[in-house]
Design an enzyme around this catalytic site. Structure first.
Site, PDB file in Angstrom:
ATOM      1  N   GLU A   1       0.884  -1.155   0.000  1.00 31.81           N
ATOM      2  CA  GLU A   1       0.000   0.000   0.000  1.00 31.81           C
ATOM      3  C   GLU A   1       0.928   1.213   0.000  1.00 31.81           C
ATOM      4  OE1 GLU A   1      -3.478   1.237   3.045  1.00 31.81           O
ATOM      5  OE2 GLU A   1      -2.736  -0.811   3.229  1.00 31.81           O
TER       6      GLU A   1
ATOM      7  N   ARG B   1       5.385 -13.154   9.808  1.00 29.99           N
ATOM      8  CA  ARG B   1       6.004 -11.867   9.513  1.00 29.99           C
ATOM      9  C   ARG B   1       7.334 -11.768  10.236  1.00 29.99           C
ATOM     10  NH1 ARG B   1       2.973  -7.498   9.940  1.00 29.99           N
ATOM     11  NH2 ARG B   1       4.597  -6.135  10.719  1.00 29.99           N
TER      12      ARG B   1
ATOM     13  N   LYS C   1       4.607   0.792   9.649  1.00 27.45           N
ATOM     14  CA  LYS C   1       4.759   2.055   8.926  1.00 27.45           C
ATOM     15  C   LYS C   1       4.236   3.228   9.750  1.00 27.45           C
ATOM     16  CE  LYS C   1       3.357   0.078   4.897  1.00 27.45           C
ATOM     17  NZ  LYS C   1       2.535   0.053   3.701  1.00 27.45           N
TER      18      LYS C   1
HETATM   19  P1  ATP Z   1       2.698  -1.981   7.990  1.00 27.57           P
HETATM   20  O1  ATP Z   1       1.925  -2.603   9.112  1.00 27.57           O
HETATM   21  O2  ATP Z   1       4.102  -1.687   8.302  1.00 27.57           O
HETATM   22  O3  ATP Z   1       1.986  -0.825   7.351  1.00 27.57           O
HETATM   23  P2  ATP Z   1       1.625  -3.577   5.968  1.00 27.57           P
HETATM   24  O4  ATP Z   1       1.555  -5.048   5.970  1.00 27.57           O
HETATM   25  O5  ATP Z   1       0.357  -2.876   6.238  1.00 27.57           O
HETATM   26  O6  ATP Z   1       2.788  -3.129   6.912  1.00 27.57           O
HETATM   27  P3  ATP Z   1       1.732  -3.353   3.142  1.00 27.57           P
HETATM   28  O7  ATP Z   1       2.199  -2.237   2.303  1.00 27.57           O
HETATM   29  O8  ATP Z   1       0.309  -3.709   3.101  1.00 27.57           O
HETATM   30  O9  ATP Z   1       2.179  -3.009   4.619  1.00 27.57           O
HETATM   31  O10 ATP Z   1       2.635  -4.654   2.928  1.00 27.57           O
HETATM   32  C1  ATP Z   1       3.055  -5.141   1.686  1.00 27.57           C
HETATM   33  C2  ATP Z   1       3.486  -6.574   1.861  1.00 27.57           C
HETATM   34  O11 ATP Z   1       4.572  -6.662   2.785  1.00 27.57           O
HETATM   35  C3  ATP Z   1       2.379  -7.433   2.402  1.00 27.57           C
HETATM   36  O12 ATP Z   1       2.254  -8.560   1.547  1.00 27.57           O
HETATM   37  C4  ATP Z   1       2.814  -7.829   3.774  1.00 27.57           C
HETATM   38  O13 ATP Z   1       2.442  -9.142   4.049  1.00 27.57           O
HETATM   39  C5  ATP Z   1       4.338  -7.700   3.719  1.00 27.57           C
HETATM   40  N1  ATP Z   1       4.878  -7.332   5.039  1.00 27.57           N
HETATM   41  C6  ATP Z   1       4.631  -6.224   5.743  1.00 27.57           C
HETATM   42  N2  ATP Z   1       5.276  -6.244   6.928  1.00 27.57           N
HETATM   43  C7  ATP Z   1       5.954  -7.422   6.973  1.00 27.57           C
HETATM   44  C8  ATP Z   1       6.822  -8.052   7.942  1.00 27.57           C
HETATM   45  N3  ATP Z   1       7.115  -7.486   9.119  1.00 27.57           N
HETATM   46  N4  ATP Z   1       7.344  -9.254   7.623  1.00 27.57           N
HETATM   47  C9  ATP Z   1       7.074  -9.828   6.447  1.00 27.57           C
HETATM   48  N5  ATP Z   1       6.278  -9.296   5.509  1.00 27.57           N
HETATM   49  C10 ATP Z   1       5.709  -8.113   5.751  1.00 27.57           C
HETATM   50 MG    MG Z   2      -1.344  -3.024   5.000  1.00 28.81          MG
END
Ligand code: ATP
Ligand code: MG
Length: 603
Positions: free
Chosen positions: A71, A306, A316
């Site tokens: 995102e 994760r 983020k």
């Molecule tokens: P955040 O909580 O930091 O905003 P998010 O998962 O909402 O992270 P996205 O931009 O939706 O952020 O994530 C893109 C991809 O990265 C998703 O497929 C998610 O599964 C993966 N991802 C995010 N954080 C992790 C993590 N700590 N370990 C492994 N994969 C991750």
């Molecule tokens: Mg997300």
């Protein structure tokens, strides 16, 4: 704290040349699918699209398709790096293609800054998306038309209905783990009524929040996500891509499987928190395949744990708070676990890939020790980084017999290999003279037990130079050591015959006053003192490490005058340093500590 199966540390050369990747459950699934030909009959229409679009294309040349769907609402962090290395790495290893897709179905203001930073991060990590070096990334919002059409198809087949219950009533009627849900009074509407209402929603005839479109599945399902989840809502918002075309937007749980299916993803890999969504993912795609809208076989979702890294936060939102509250200098502060931060800190794509490989993928949550990440950087830099001498806390050493032994005003030439294991890289040159800088920590007035470096009466070698013997020192009025005095022991210069006749226990690094160059050196430490700074809802601000940055005026050897931004070095005996990508300039060198020579945290 549990760590993953710690891979036995390998010598860097072995790790770098390693071709056999450790297996993991995802590799096993893919290998099984390839052996069975699960996806061998898929077609590819040349771009994302519905069943008809793909049917007119040839067999998909990509053996598998994976995707990374961020995102665009912040900078990517080390957790995303794990996901990038995993998805792009699997596609690379199995003759597949990995898609980069911006998940922009939420009509929030998209920031071009974030979009560009994500493109940069993936490219920097060494990957290309969508099968070609110059391919554009995909955008989920390009699929809104299809998502709408799919919703109408569900309605027509009796699989979706418009619910006009209030948000509270809907919540109350959903039930909970111990209590089945209660059917909405609107659940029994005919497809014709539902279609009319849904079109009114689309045409802007109802207020935001007045009604939602829900999948019609099972209000008594033990999985709450299957109790008629909402799939479309009314929201008057201008979307960065589609403008004001829509006042209804799909929910994430509805949009995501469709995005995967239109792109012919085979293995849709996500983090564990989506496990409970998998039944809906399959339900939705099964219905749309039945309706002939989507190509078969449809994608499958697989979940992995994760990344949780000690001393690091990977959210983020929380990272954004550090930036906006000015706890750090920006998203690219070298203490940040963002990809731009790691890069500025001196991390290389190789180190991050090695880290992702080494931690592997598992099905259960665990914490990875921060030292694992540092170890990967150390290993990769040890192989590649040229060596240099630097004095981080300069103390002047005066060789009182220099003029007699070497001649007044003389500077003697010294040289050292750029890399001890790569003589072919050549030598670096520097001078030694009557005055040299040594590190303050290499001198003691009264040596503690086991101290072999400089103290009155002791002999040490100036690395690549001569053996010297300490004869005394002088002090500032307030007691701080001002200067150390020593004599040169003749005929002991490194590399000359008989140089080792005089045995010493200590070797210290140094830089001549005559040719040393001043440099700003930024000594970074962990940003948090707590291993799990935000676990259990803790206020992570409370465990910010007040000593996470120390700036020193160092003196470095003259070979570093030609250091360019992003160049990495081993400062002998100190650690690995990188010329700062933002502030380093010719004539104004700035080096960041990337990682120490050995794991010294907490010891
Ligand atoms: P955040 O909580 O930091 O905003 P998010 O998962 O909402 O992270 P996205 O931009 O939706 O952020 O994530 C893109 C991809 O990265 C998703 O497929 C998610 O599964 C993966 N991802 C995010 N954080 C992790 C993590 N700590 N370990 C492994 N994969 C991750
Ligand atoms: Mg997300």
């Amino acid at each position: 704290m549990s760590s993953p199966t710690p891979a036995t540390p390998k010598p860097a050369a072995a790790a770098a040349s390693e071709t056999v990747k450790p297996s993991n459950f995802l590799r096993q699934i893919i290998e099984h699918d390839l052996a069975k030909g699960t996806y061998a009959t898929r077609h590819w229409g040349g771009s994302p699209g519905d069943a008809a679009h793909h049917a007119q294309g040839g067999l998909d040349p990509a053996k598998i398709r994976t995707r990374f769907p961020p995102e665009p609402n912040g900078y990517l962090h080390v957790g995303h790096a794990k996901s990038i290395c995993l998805n792009f790495g699997l596609a690379r290893d199995y003759g597949g293609v990995c898609h980069l897709r911006f998940d922009d179905t939420n009509p929030e203001k998209e920031d071009v800054e974030y979009v560009n930073s994500i493109l940069d991060a993936v490219r920097w990590l060494g990957f290309e998306w969508n099968g070609a070096a110059d391919a554009a990334p995909y955008q989920a919002s390009d699929y809104f038309d299809f998502m709408y059409r799919a919703a109408e198809c569900l309605i027509e087949a009796g699989h979706a209905y418009v619910d006009e219950q209030s948000a509270e009533a809907m919540r109350d009627n959903r039930g909970d783990f111990g209590k089945p849900g209660v059917d909405s009074p609107f659940r029994g509407r005919t497809p014709i009524e539902n279609l009319a209402r849904f079109r009114e929603m689309r045409d802007g005839q109802h207020e935001d929040g007045a009604m939602v479109l829900r999948a019609r599945i099972d209000m008594a399902s033990p999985n709450i996500n299957m109790r008629d989840p909402a799939i479309y809502r009314i929201r008057r918002a201008t979307h960065h891509n589609t403008g004001d075309k829509w006042c209804i937007y799909p929910m994430y749980t509805y949009a995501h499987p469709i995005e995967d299916a239109l792109e012919q993803i085979t293995h849709s890999i996500c983090t564990l928190e989506f496990e409970d969504q998998r039944p809906f993912y399959d339900w939705l795609l099964d219905r749309l395949c039945e309706g002939g809208l989507l190509a078969q076989p449809h994608p499958h979702q697989y979940e992995f744990a994760r990344l949780n890294l000690t001393y690091v936060i990977t959210s983020k939102r929380k990272l954004a708070a550090l930036v906006y509250d000015k706890r750090v200098s920006g998203w690219d502060d070298p203490r940040m676990p963002t990809i731009v931060g790691l890069r500025r800190r001196g991390y290389t794509p190789e180190a991050i890939q090695l880290f992702a490989e080494r931690i592997g993928v598992t099905k259960s949550d665990s914490w990875i020790d921060y030292s694992t990440l540092e170890g990967c950087l150390r290993e990769t830099l040890d192989v590649s980084a040229p060596r240099a001498m630097a004095v981080l806390d300069p103390l002047k050493l005066v060789l009182s017999n220099w003029d007699e032994v070497m001649g007044a005003g003389t500077l003697d030439d010294c040289s050292a290999p750029l890399h001890p294991h790569h003589p072919e890289l050549g030598q670096r040159q520097f001078k030694i003279g009557k005055e040299v800088w040594i590190d303050r920590t290499d001198f003691e007035e009264v040596p503690p037990k086991g101290f072999f470096r400089l103290y009155p009466g002791n002999k040490v070698r100036l690395k690549y130079g001569h053996v010297i013997e300490c004869t005394g020192y002088s002090k500032e009025p307030e007691g701080k050591i001002r200067e150390v005095h020593a004599v040169l022991v003749p005929d002991t210069k490194s590399g000359t015959p008989g140089a080792n006749a005089v045995k010493v226990k200590g070797v210290i690094t140094w830089v001549a006053v005559a040719d040393g160059i001043p440099a700003e050196v930024r000594l970074y430490d962990r940003l948090f003192t707590d291993e799990q700074p935000d676990a259990g809802g803790k206020d992570f601000i409370e465990s910010l490490n007040p000593n996470s940055l120390k700036v020193v005026r160092a003196i470095v050897e003259p070979s570093l005058a030609s250091a360019k931004t992003d160049d990495k070095f081993q400062f002998e005996r100190h650690g690995y340093f990188v010329a700062d990508r933002v502030d380093h300039a010719a004539g104004k060198p700035v080096f960041n500590l990337a990682v120490g020579l050995r794991d010294g945290w907490g010891k």
